[in-house]
Scaffold this active site. Structure first.
Site, PDB file in Angstrom:
ATOM      1  N   ASN A   9       4.660 -66.603  12.285  1.00 43.73           N
ATOM      2  CA  ASN A   9       4.556 -65.152  12.479  1.00 43.73           C
ATOM      3  C   ASN A   9       5.937 -64.570  12.804  1.00 43.73           C
ATOM      4  O   ASN A   9       6.466 -64.741  13.898  1.00 43.73           O
ATOM      5  CB  ASN A   9       3.551 -64.878  13.616  1.00 43.73           C
ATOM      6  CG  ASN A   9       3.285 -63.399  13.809  1.00 43.73           C
ATOM      7  OD1 ASN A   9       4.150 -62.563  13.563  1.00 43.73           O
ATOM      8  ND2 ASN A   9       2.087 -63.094  14.259  1.00 43.73           N
ATOM      9  N   LYS A  12       6.195 -62.300  15.866  1.00 43.56           N
ATOM     10  CA  LYS A  12       6.251 -63.005  17.155  1.00 43.56           C
ATOM     11  C   LYS A  12       7.674 -63.490  17.413  1.00 43.56           C
ATOM     12  O   LYS A  12       8.161 -63.450  18.528  1.00 43.56           O
ATOM     13  CB  LYS A  12       5.336 -64.236  17.141  1.00 43.56           C
ATOM     14  CG  LYS A  12       3.891 -63.971  17.479  1.00 43.56           C
ATOM     15  CD  LYS A  12       3.192 -65.313  17.724  1.00 43.56           C
ATOM     16  CE  LYS A  12       1.700 -65.178  17.830  1.00 43.56           C
ATOM     17  NZ  LYS A  12       1.044 -66.482  17.993  1.00 43.56           N
ATOM     18  N   ASP A  69       0.091 -69.036  22.104  1.00 42.53           N
ATOM     19  CA  ASP A  69      -1.256 -68.873  21.573  1.00 42.53           C
ATOM     20  C   ASP A  69      -1.822 -67.642  22.235  1.00 42.53           C
ATOM     21  O   ASP A  69      -1.826 -67.524  23.469  1.00 42.53           O
ATOM     22  CB  ASP A  69      -2.148 -70.093  21.797  1.00 42.53           C
ATOM     23  CG  ASP A  69      -3.347 -70.015  20.863  1.00 42.53           C
ATOM     24  OD1 ASP A  69      -3.135 -70.009  19.638  1.00 42.53           O
ATOM     25  OD2 ASP A  69      -4.497 -69.919  21.340  1.00 42.53           O
ATOM     26  N   GLY A 151      -1.283 -57.275  13.869  1.00 47.61           N
ATOM     27  CA  GLY A 151      -2.617 -57.698  14.313  1.00 47.61           C
ATOM     28  C   GLY A 151      -3.506 -56.530  14.729  1.00 47.61           C
ATOM     29  O   GLY A 151      -3.666 -55.550  14.002  1.00 47.61           O
ATOM     30  N   ASP A 153      -2.974 -54.371  17.061  1.00 40.83           N
ATOM     31  CA  ASP A 153      -2.232 -53.313  17.773  1.00 40.83           C
ATOM     32  C   ASP A 153      -2.773 -51.895  17.540  1.00 40.83           C
ATOM     33  O   ASP A 153      -2.874 -51.115  18.495  1.00 40.83           O
ATOM     34  CB  ASP A 153      -0.734 -53.358  17.410  1.00 40.83           C
ATOM     35  CG  ASP A 153       0.009 -54.432  18.189  1.00 40.83           C
ATOM     36  OD1 ASP A 153      -0.580 -55.033  19.102  1.00 40.83           O
ATOM     37  OD2 ASP A 153       1.186 -54.679  17.868  1.00 40.83           O
ATOM     38  N   HIS A 178       0.866 -58.735  26.994  1.00 43.59           N
ATOM     39  CA  HIS A 178       0.489 -60.093  27.386  1.00 43.59           C
ATOM     40  C   HIS A 178       1.634 -61.069  27.127  1.00 43.59           C
ATOM     41  O   HIS A 178       1.979 -61.876  27.964  1.00 43.59           O
ATOM     42  CB  HIS A 178      -0.772 -60.494  26.617  1.00 43.59           C
ATOM     43  CG  HIS A 178      -0.686 -60.238  25.124  1.00 43.59           C
ATOM     44  ND1 HIS A 178      -0.272 -59.031  24.607  1.00 43.59           N
ATOM     45  CD2 HIS A 178      -0.910 -61.039  24.047  1.00 43.59           C
ATOM     46  CE1 HIS A 178      -0.263 -59.095  23.278  1.00 43.59           C
ATOM     47  NE2 HIS A 178      -0.652 -60.303  22.916  1.00 43.59           N
ATOM     48  N   ARG A 179       2.273 -60.943  25.944  1.00 45.12           N
ATOM     49  CA  ARG A 179       3.354 -61.870  25.588  1.00 45.12           C
ATOM     50  C   ARG A 179       4.574 -61.610  26.448  1.00 45.12           C
ATOM     51  O   ARG A 179       5.251 -62.539  26.899  1.00 45.12           O
ATOM     52  CB  ARG A 179       3.691 -61.732  24.092  1.00 45.12           C
ATOM     53  CG  ARG A 179       4.528 -62.891  23.544  1.00 45.12           C
ATOM     54  CD  ARG A 179       4.582 -62.898  22.021  1.00 45.12           C
ATOM     55  NE  ARG A 179       3.261 -62.976  21.447  1.00 45.12           N
ATOM     56  CZ  ARG A 179       2.598 -61.927  20.949  1.00 45.12           C
ATOM     57  NH1 ARG A 179       3.153 -60.735  20.881  1.00 45.12           N
ATOM     58  NH2 ARG A 179       1.367 -62.069  20.494  1.00 45.12           N
TER      59      ARG A 179
END
Ligand code: IMP
Length: 195
Positions: A9, A12, A69, A151, A153, A178-179
């Site tokens: 990805n 990411k 993940d 995703g 979003d 979160h990330r």
């Protein structure tokens, strides 16, 4: 320090470098490390899948490998799509098709609370493992809004900001996501580990 990202990805990869570069950490792609792996995510938790991915890429590349993940957990769907977020609705669908299926499955639902979860795991060639978790609460919008991100979003709404993740600039998303939170906790652990 160079870490290989156990993911294909590209978004990411960009988010990770945005967040970790000021620490002198460079995150490179699997391709740059000469690795081309399809790691089966057979775990039932974000922790298990994150470890599976980081360990496989560390073993294949011989370099420290980092995996994220992540997924979206929706309360009225019993936590779904959860660890199946990337595969929700079936294989080979676009991001848009997946969030449209999510909206359809939530039709008529008034309770729309949800959270994004990310578990970051870093595996070192000497067998050491560092891991950190981050969560971001929000709600699922009734319709997609915004063009940014990836995703889910466009349908993940942050009540405090009155915007979806897709309506935020990259640095605004990273500050609360979160990330972003998982990487913040990970940075602290990495700092302690390296000292
Ligand atoms: P993974 O690559 O197995 O961790 O899959 C995570 C999936 O969760 C992605 O394919 C997205 O569908 C979703 N996801 C994770 N993080 C985000 C995010 O920041 N925004 C939108 N969707 C995300």
């Amino acid at each position: 320090m160079k870490l290989v990202l156990a993911s294909k990805n590209q978004k990411k990869l960009v988010e990770m470098n945005d967040i970790l570069s000021h620490l002198g950490i460079e995150v490179c792609s699997e391709a740059e490390a000469g690795v081309d792996l399809e790691v089966e995510e057979t775990g039932s938790t974000f922790e298990e899948n994150s470890l599976l991915k980081a360990k496989a890429v560390m073993e294949a590349s011989g370099l420290p490998a980092i995996a994220d993940d992540s997924g979206l957990c929706v309360d009225c769907l019993g936590g779904a799509p959860g660890v199946y977020s990337a595969r929700y609705g079936g294989e080979g669908l676009s991001d848009e098709a997946r969030y449209q299926i999510l909206l359809e499955n939530m039709r008529g639902q008034m309770t729309r609370t949800a959270k994004f979860v990310s578990v970051i795991t870093c595996c070192f060639p000497n067998g050491d493992v560092l891991s950190a978790r981050g969560e971001c609460p929000g709600t699922i919008a009734y319709a997609p809004m915004g063009e940014g991100g990836f995703g889910y979003d466009p349908v993940f709404f942050v009540p405090e900001l009155k915007k979806t993740f897709a309506q935020l600039a990259a640095d605004e998303k990273n500050a609360i996501s979160h990330r972003g939170k998982a990487l913040e906790a990970f940075q602290v652990k990495l700092g302690e580990y390296l000292n």
